[in-house]
Design a protein around this motif. Structure first.
Motif, PDB file in Angstrom:
ATOM      1  N   TYR A 210      42.621  32.156  29.006  1.00  0.00           N
ATOM      2  CA  TYR A 210      43.146  32.688  30.268  1.00  0.00           C
ATOM      3  C   TYR A 210      42.625  34.095  30.565  1.00  0.00           C
ATOM      4  O   TYR A 210      43.177  34.788  31.418  1.00  0.00           O
ATOM      5  CB  TYR A 210      44.673  32.702  30.234  1.00  0.00           C
ATOM      6  CG  TYR A 210      45.298  31.327  30.193  1.00  0.00           C
ATOM      7  CD1 TYR A 210      45.428  30.558  31.350  1.00  0.00           C
ATOM      8  CD2 TYR A 210      45.753  30.782  28.991  1.00  0.00           C
ATOM      9  CE1 TYR A 210      45.983  29.298  31.318  1.00  0.00           C
ATOM     10  CE2 TYR A 210      46.325  29.516  28.953  1.00  0.00           C
ATOM     11  CZ  TYR A 210      46.436  28.777  30.112  1.00  0.00           C
ATOM     12  OH  TYR A 210      46.994  27.513  30.076  1.00  0.00           O
ATOM     13  N   ASP A 212      40.232  35.357  32.237  1.00  0.00           N
ATOM     14  CA  ASP A 212      39.833  35.686  33.607  1.00  0.00           C
ATOM     15  C   ASP A 212      41.010  35.688  34.567  1.00  0.00           C
ATOM     16  O   ASP A 212      40.871  36.078  35.728  1.00  0.00           O
ATOM     17  CB  ASP A 212      38.779  34.689  34.111  1.00  0.00           C
ATOM     18  CG  ASP A 212      37.426  34.905  33.456  1.00  0.00           C
ATOM     19  OD1 ASP A 212      36.987  36.063  33.388  1.00  0.00           O
ATOM     20  OD2 ASP A 212      36.813  33.918  32.998  1.00  0.00           O
ATOM     21  N   LEU A 213      42.179  35.241  34.103  1.00  0.00           N
ATOM     22  CA  LEU A 213      43.351  35.147  34.966  1.00  0.00           C
ATOM     23  C   LEU A 213      44.322  36.274  34.632  1.00  0.00           C
ATOM     24  O   LEU A 213      45.321  36.093  33.939  1.00  0.00           O
ATOM     25  CB  LEU A 213      44.041  33.790  34.799  1.00  0.00           C
ATOM     26  CG  LEU A 213      43.484  32.609  35.617  1.00  0.00           C
ATOM     27  CD1 LEU A 213      42.031  32.336  35.283  1.00  0.00           C
ATOM     28  CD2 LEU A 213      44.310  31.359  35.369  1.00  0.00           C
ATOM     29  N   TYR A 215      46.284  39.953  36.374  1.00  0.00           N
ATOM     30  CA  TYR A 215      46.728  40.476  37.656  1.00  0.00           C
ATOM     31  C   TYR A 215      47.143  41.931  37.510  1.00  0.00           C
ATOM     32  O   TYR A 215      47.548  42.366  36.444  1.00  0.00           O
ATOM     33  CB  TYR A 215      47.904  39.643  38.189  1.00  0.00           C
ATOM     34  CG  TYR A 215      47.679  38.161  38.043  1.00  0.00           C
ATOM     35  CD1 TYR A 215      46.815  37.473  38.893  1.00  0.00           C
ATOM     36  CD2 TYR A 215      48.304  37.437  37.024  1.00  0.00           C
ATOM     37  CE1 TYR A 215      46.589  36.115  38.740  1.00  0.00           C
ATOM     38  CE2 TYR A 215      48.085  36.081  36.865  1.00  0.00           C
ATOM     39  CZ  TYR A 215      47.221  35.420  37.717  1.00  0.00           C
ATOM     40  OH  TYR A 215      46.992  34.078  37.553  1.00  0.00           O
ATOM     41  N   ALA A 242      39.810  28.963  34.392  1.00  0.00           N
ATOM     42  CA  ALA A 242      39.214  29.860  35.377  1.00  0.00           C
ATOM     43  C   ALA A 242      38.364  29.127  36.411  1.00  0.00           C
ATOM     44  O   ALA A 242      38.247  29.576  37.555  1.00  0.00           O
ATOM     45  CB  ALA A 242      38.362  30.927  34.677  1.00  0.00           C
ATOM     46  N   LYS A 294      37.247  33.915  41.523  1.00  0.00           N
ATOM     47  CA  LYS A 294      38.027  35.044  42.042  1.00  0.00           C
ATOM     48  C   LYS A 294      38.942  34.624  43.192  1.00  0.00           C
ATOM     49  O   LYS A 294      40.058  35.144  43.334  1.00  0.00           O
ATOM     50  CB  LYS A 294      37.094  36.166  42.467  1.00  0.00           C
ATOM     51  CG  LYS A 294      36.472  36.902  41.279  1.00  0.00           C
ATOM     52  CD  LYS A 294      35.669  38.103  41.712  1.00  0.00           C
ATOM     53  CE  LYS A 294      35.195  38.904  40.499  1.00  0.00           C
ATOM     54  NZ  LYS A 294      34.401  40.095  40.885  1.00  0.00           N
ATOM     55  N   VAL A 297      41.912  32.986  41.538  1.00  0.00           N
ATOM     56  CA  VAL A 297      42.770  33.984  40.903  1.00  0.00           C
ATOM     57  C   VAL A 297      43.617  34.710  41.940  1.00  0.00           C
ATOM     58  O   VAL A 297      44.809  34.969  41.732  1.00  0.00           O
ATOM     59  CB  VAL A 297      41.934  34.981  40.075  1.00  0.00           C
ATOM     60  CG1 VAL A 297      42.804  36.126  39.571  1.00  0.00           C
ATOM     61  CG2 VAL A 297      41.275  34.271  38.892  1.00  0.00           C
ATOM     62  N   TYR A 300      46.431  32.437  42.817  1.00  0.00           N
ATOM     63  CA  TYR A 300      47.433  32.422  41.744  1.00  0.00           C
ATOM     64  C   TYR A 300      48.312  33.681  41.822  1.00  0.00           C
ATOM     65  O   TYR A 300      49.522  33.617  41.601  1.00  0.00           O
ATOM     66  CB  TYR A 300      46.756  32.375  40.378  1.00  0.00           C
ATOM     67  CG  TYR A 300      46.120  31.057  40.026  1.00  0.00           C
ATOM     68  CD1 TYR A 300      46.750  29.852  40.299  1.00  0.00           C
ATOM     69  CD2 TYR A 300      44.873  31.019  39.385  1.00  0.00           C
ATOM     70  CE1 TYR A 300      46.150  28.645  39.974  1.00  0.00           C
ATOM     71  CE2 TYR A 300      44.279  29.813  39.044  1.00  0.00           C
ATOM     72  CZ  TYR A 300      44.915  28.624  39.346  1.00  0.00           C
ATOM     73  OH  TYR A 300      44.324  27.434  39.011  1.00  0.00           O
ATOM     74  N   ASP A 301      47.695  34.799  42.138  1.00  0.00           N
ATOM     75  CA  ASP A 301      48.454  36.045  42.220  1.00  0.00           C
ATOM     76  C   ASP A 301      49.507  35.959  43.326  1.00  0.00           C
ATOM     77  O   ASP A 301      50.651  36.418  43.169  1.00  0.00           O
ATOM     78  CB  ASP A 301      47.501  37.213  42.470  1.00  0.00           C
ATOM     79  CG  ASP A 301      48.167  38.566  42.295  1.00  0.00           C
ATOM     80  OD1 ASP A 301      49.219  38.642  41.622  1.00  0.00           O
ATOM     81  OD2 ASP A 301      47.647  39.557  42.824  1.00  0.00           O
TER      82      ASP A 301
END
Length: 394
Positions: A210, A212-213, A215, A242, A294, A297, A300-301
């Protein structure tokens, strides 16, 4: 009439010693129900970006259907090395330090089998991914749980590890960003863990699937990039999370040449090599997939903030996740165990999540919710959970 044989008594003691995955139970039940919203399985709801899929299609059209080298395609190994040089300033040799595996799960399994002798102890911070203890046991090792505390944002400290280290301790297995809590470790945190590993001469297995994930302001810290840690670290990573490539089953391990060679021995006799089509797709992901990653991600944020705000407004104690795509609310105020809460919520409101006890004993009192699903589904799931809390108290 022939007497029925007790086949269970003939199974491996290691297999008998482990329980089935605590994650799958609820989704087998949910699969038989209508109108279920799943906040459970740790799988991106995105489809693998088209350029990555297209590279696989092109490879098939060109007839790339053969075995590859046991260690993986040379160009993929080189791209992996380039990635770590560019992003973390860590230098790996593509010829000797990289092993491409069938998912990170295989990498973890063969890492354990390559380094553990019967009775060797493995320190495992909990809550943790369900495979950590099982893979340790199947390799003949002894998993030693080290509870991480919510008041410390589920980060582990050297002091907590010191309470569990013995003369049989050989390995420290860490996974950050963490599944199931969403916790991360800062550079300062990890430097302290590195000192602990060096003090006790431990091999560190760092699961960074994880990585790259993440925040907020904190960026992921590659454990092998820390001073003196590359030689003693087996770094595990892959493409499932990712790049939304779970079904491709493609991962890798990075380690010193001796450790990688030992893992390759097991790999070549059990898997031979990872699928060539998945390896071709992984090359494309590393070369041109960052912009798609990106975007995922960022989404997801957005979901992370929605589910955190929603659960906390209901009165559930939540650590704000800083990585991965999970949140781990405390449900002990309801009077239910984590297993009971998950069962009753599924029956009453058709929302599937995972009891915290599936991730180790210290996960009890929590449940894991994945926000790797759409905003609309998260919003509806939150409404259903709130309704459940209003109408169900033990």
């Amino acid at each position: 009439m022939e007497t029925k044989k007790d086949w269970a008594s003939r199974l491996s003691p290691g297999v008998n010693a482990i329980a089935p995955s605590g994650i799958r139970k609820f989704f087998d039940i949910a699969a038989q129900m209508d109108d279920v919203i799943s906040l459970g399985v740790g799988e991106p709801d995105f489809v693998t970006p088209w350029p990555i899929r297209e590279s696989c299609v092109y490879g098939l059209e060109q007839g790339y259907t053969s075995y590859t080298a046991n260690r993986g395609l040379p160009e993929l190994r080189q791209e992996i090395c380039n990635h770590y040089q560019k992003n973390y300033d860590v230098t790996y040799d593509a010829a000797t330090d990289v092993l491409v595996t069938v998912g990170v799960s295989e990498a973890l399994d063969i890492a354990m089998r390559a380094i553990l002798a019967p009775g060797d102890e493995v320190l495992i911070p909990e809550p943790c991914y369900v495979s950590y203890q099982a893979c340790t046991t199947l390799a003949g090792g002894v998993p030693v749980a080290v509870p991480a505390k919510i008041e410390n944002e589920f980060r582990i400290t050297p002091a907590e590890l010191e309470e569990h280290v013995t003369e049989r301790t050989k390995v420290l297995l860490i996974g950050y960003p963490n599944n199931p809590t969403g916790a991360i470790m800062t550079r300062k945190d990890l430097l302290a863990i590195a000192d602990f590993a060096e003090k006790h001469d431990l091999i560190v297995i760092s699961d960074e699937i994880y990585g790259d994930l993440t925040y907020g302001d904190e960026e992921h810290v590659c454990f092998s990039s820390l001073p003196g840690m590359q030689e003693r670290t087996i770094l595990l990573n892959g493409f499932s999370k990712a790049y939304a490539m779970t079904g491709w089953r493609i991962g890798y391990a990075l380690a010193n040449p001796t450790l990688t060679a030992a893992m390759t021995k097991i790999h070549q006799y059990t898997m031979l090599c990872a699928p060539i089509t998945a390896q071709i797709a992984a090359v494309e992901a590393l070369r041109h997939g960052e912009k798609y990653m990106k975007k995922m991600v960022a989404e997801y944020d957005r979901r992370r903030r929605l589910i955190y705000d929603g659960l906390t407004k209901m009165g559930l104690e939540c650590f704000e996740p800083k990585g991965a795509f999970y949140i781990f609310p405390n449900i002990s105020s309801t009077g239910y165990t984590s297993n009971e809460f998950a069962e009753e919520l599924l029956k009453a409101e058709h929302v599937a999540l995972v009891p915290g006890s599936a991730f180790g004993a210290c996960g009890e009192g929590h449940v894991r919710c994945s926000y790797a699903t759409s905003i609309d589904k998260i919003s509806e799931a939150l409404n259903r959970i709130e309704n459940f809390l209003k109408n169900h108290k033990k």
